[in-house]
Design an enzyme around this catalytic site. Structure first.
Site, short mmCIF file in Angstrom:
data_model
loop_
_atom_site.label_atom_id
_atom_site.label_comp_id
_atom_site.label_asym_id
_atom_site.label_seq_id
_atom_site.Cartn_x
_atom_site.Cartn_y
_atom_site.Cartn_z
N SER A 62 2.46 -38.20 33.68
CA SER A 62 1.83 -36.90 33.44
C SER A 62 1.28 -36.92 32.02
O SER A 62 1.70 -37.75 31.20
CB SER A 62 2.91 -35.82 33.55
OG SER A 62 2.45 -34.58 33.07
N TYR B 114 11.28 -32.24 31.56
CA TYR B 114 10.17 -32.89 32.25
C TYR B 114 9.49 -33.91 31.32
O TYR B 114 9.19 -35.03 31.71
CB TYR B 114 9.18 -31.81 32.72
CG TYR B 114 8.05 -32.29 33.62
CD1 TYR B 114 8.28 -32.52 34.98
CD2 TYR B 114 6.77 -32.47 33.13
CE1 TYR B 114 7.24 -32.93 35.81
CE2 TYR B 114 5.73 -32.87 33.95
CZ TYR B 114 5.96 -33.10 35.30
OH TYR B 114 4.93 -33.50 36.12
P1 NAD Z 1 3.88 -31.53 45.02
O1 NAD Z 1 5.08 -30.67 44.87
O2 NAD Z 1 2.71 -30.97 45.75
O3 NAD Z 1 4.27 -32.93 45.67
C1 NAD Z 1 5.44 -33.62 45.29
C2 NAD Z 1 6.07 -34.23 46.51
O4 NAD Z 1 7.25 -34.95 46.12
C3 NAD Z 1 6.52 -33.19 47.53
O5 NAD Z 1 6.03 -33.48 48.83
C4 NAD Z 1 8.04 -33.27 47.50
O6 NAD Z 1 8.65 -32.97 48.75
C5 NAD Z 1 8.25 -34.70 47.09
N1 NAD Z 1 9.59 -34.94 46.54
C6 NAD Z 1 10.31 -34.16 45.68
N2 NAD Z 1 11.53 -34.70 45.49
C7 NAD Z 1 11.59 -35.83 46.22
C8 NAD Z 1 12.59 -36.80 46.45
N3 NAD Z 1 13.80 -36.72 45.87
N4 NAD Z 1 12.31 -37.84 47.27
C9 NAD Z 1 11.10 -37.94 47.88
N5 NAD Z 1 10.12 -37.03 47.72
C10 NAD Z 1 10.36 -35.99 46.90
O7 NAD Z 1 3.48 -31.90 43.53
P2 NAD Z 1 2.40 -32.97 42.96
O8 NAD Z 1 1.73 -32.27 41.84
O9 NAD Z 1 1.61 -33.56 44.04
O10 NAD Z 1 3.41 -34.03 42.32
C11 NAD Z 1 3.20 -35.43 42.44
C12 NAD Z 1 3.50 -36.10 41.12
O11 NAD Z 1 2.50 -35.69 40.16
C13 NAD Z 1 4.83 -35.71 40.49
O12 NAD Z 1 5.44 -36.87 39.94
C14 NAD Z 1 4.46 -34.75 39.38
O13 NAD Z 1 5.41 -34.71 38.36
C15 NAD Z 1 3.13 -35.36 38.94
N6 NAD Z 1 2.24 -34.48 38.18
C16 NAD Z 1 1.75 -33.33 38.72
C17 NAD Z 1 0.89 -32.56 37.98
C18 NAD Z 1 0.32 -31.27 38.52
O14 NAD Z 1 -0.23 -30.47 37.74
N7 NAD Z 1 0.36 -31.03 39.82
C19 NAD Z 1 0.55 -32.93 36.67
C20 NAD Z 1 1.06 -34.11 36.16
C21 NAD Z 1 1.90 -34.90 36.92
#
Ligand code: NAD
Length: 294
Positions: free
Chosen positions: A143, A156
């Site tokens: 991130s 985080y």
């Molecule tokens: P999201 O919540 O839409 O998707 C995350 C997915 O991870 C979900 O389907 C959830 O069920 C799954 N998950 C959670 N815990 C889990 C576990 N223990 N085992 C397996 N699956 C699990 O969110 P996203 O934004 O798509 O997140 C994806 C990645 O992107 C994450 O690592 C998040 O930290 C990172 N991220 C997101 C953003 C943002 O603004 N959305 C920004 C920077 C980084």
């Protein structure tokens, strides 16, 4: 990895958001895709949507990335069904806000377990299998919070800084073996990340009033920021490019460069002037290290 067509990708957190968008983008490149997620309902919907848009294979497997035994079982099952994994996306992650004087051990353990432990488990499980193939690529989702810290996001931040450092080291370790590594560092992306509590296991019960209040305050700010977020498909396009060109850092938000520069300048400014003799000794040591076979 120039040609992705016909190869196999394994994406954790593939049931939603960025992971699901990566699945769409890699399918469009002709890859077979495994989406692994702890959320069974999300997986069912995601698989149906992906399968209807592609002729390639889409496998959906329930996996909690913190569960090492389950990870190994899933890896074996995938190898049997699809063959070797060429692209591994360690993407599953959760968000929990709150200042560090208010968060609980449960917050720490849950977030570090998924965001760092999940990546570690993905590497430990899949890498030996990928090494045997002698080619491949690993994408770890960190991130911008892994590059620039901010108030109220310390747990985080800690988890994502770890993923950036791990990815940089992993890239060095795997370079001689033909396996590329990228680390994805997005700013806000419109996904369900702010609803992360939906998958929080009971053993990490968030029932602490002060922690809940601090988390709610941070979440309010994040919801405002989410309004300016980009779409996950845009992020996934960058991931595809990153895999093809073996790029280390993937920054989908160029507008956040200034915030990273501010931190880098503060770091550089804190070094002071080097002592010439010690500098020469250090350079000789580094040169010797580079020549030592690993
Ligand atoms: P999201 O919540 O839409 O998707 C995350 C997915 O991870 C979900 O389907 C959830 O069920 C799954 N998950 C959670 N815990 C889990 C576990 N223990 N085992 C397996 N699956 C699990 O969110 P996203 O934004 O798509 O997140 C994806 C990645 O992107 C994450 O690592 C998040 O930290 C990172 N991220 C997101 C953003 C943002 O603004 N959305 C920004 C920077 C980084």
């Amino acid at each position: 990895m120039q040609d992705l067509n016909g190869k196999n990708a394994f994406i954790t957190g593939g049931g939603s958001g960025i992971g699901l968008a990566m699945a769409r983008a890699l399918l469009a490149e002709g890859m077979n895709v495994v989406i692994a997620d702890v959320d069974a309902d999300a997986l069912t919907k995601a698989q149906a949507a992906l399968a209807s848009s592609s002729n390639a294979q889409v496998l959906a497997v329930q996996l909690d990335v913190t569960n090492r035994a389950q990870f190994a079982e899933v890896a074996d099952a995938v190898a049997e069904t699809l063959g070797p994994v060429h692209v591994l996306c360690n993407n599953a992650g959760v968000y929990r806000g709150g200042t560090l004087d208010a968060v609980t051990y449960e917050d720490w353990d849950w977030v570090m377990g998924v965001n760092v432990g999940g990546v570690v488990n993905g590497i430990q499980t899949m890498l030996p299998r990928m090494r045997a193939e002698g080619t491949g690529h690993i994408v770890n989702t960190a991130s911008m919070a892994g590059v620039v810290p901010s108030a109220g996001l310390g747990v985080y931040n800690t988890s994502k800084f770890a993923v950036v450092g791990l990815s940089e080291a992993l890239r060095m370790d795997l370079e001689p073996h033909g396996i590329g590594v990228s680390v994805l560092c997005p700013g806000m992306v419109r996904t369900r990340i702010l609803e992360s509590e939906r998958t929080r296991p009971e053993q990490f019960d968030p029932a602490d009033a002060a922690a809940q209040q601090a988390a709610a305050a941070h979440s309010e700010i994040m919801h405002l920021a989410m309004g300016a977020g980009i779409e996950a498909d845009e992020v996934a396009e960058l991931v595809v490019q990153g895999i093809k060109e073996n790029r280390l850092y993937l920054f989908p938000h160029p507008e956040l460069k200034a915030s990273a520069a501010g931190r880098m300048e503060a770091l550089m400014g804190a070094f002071g002037e080097p002592n010439p003799e010690r500098l020469a000794a250090q350079e000789a040591f580094m040169a010797a290290l580079l020549e030592t076979p690993q």
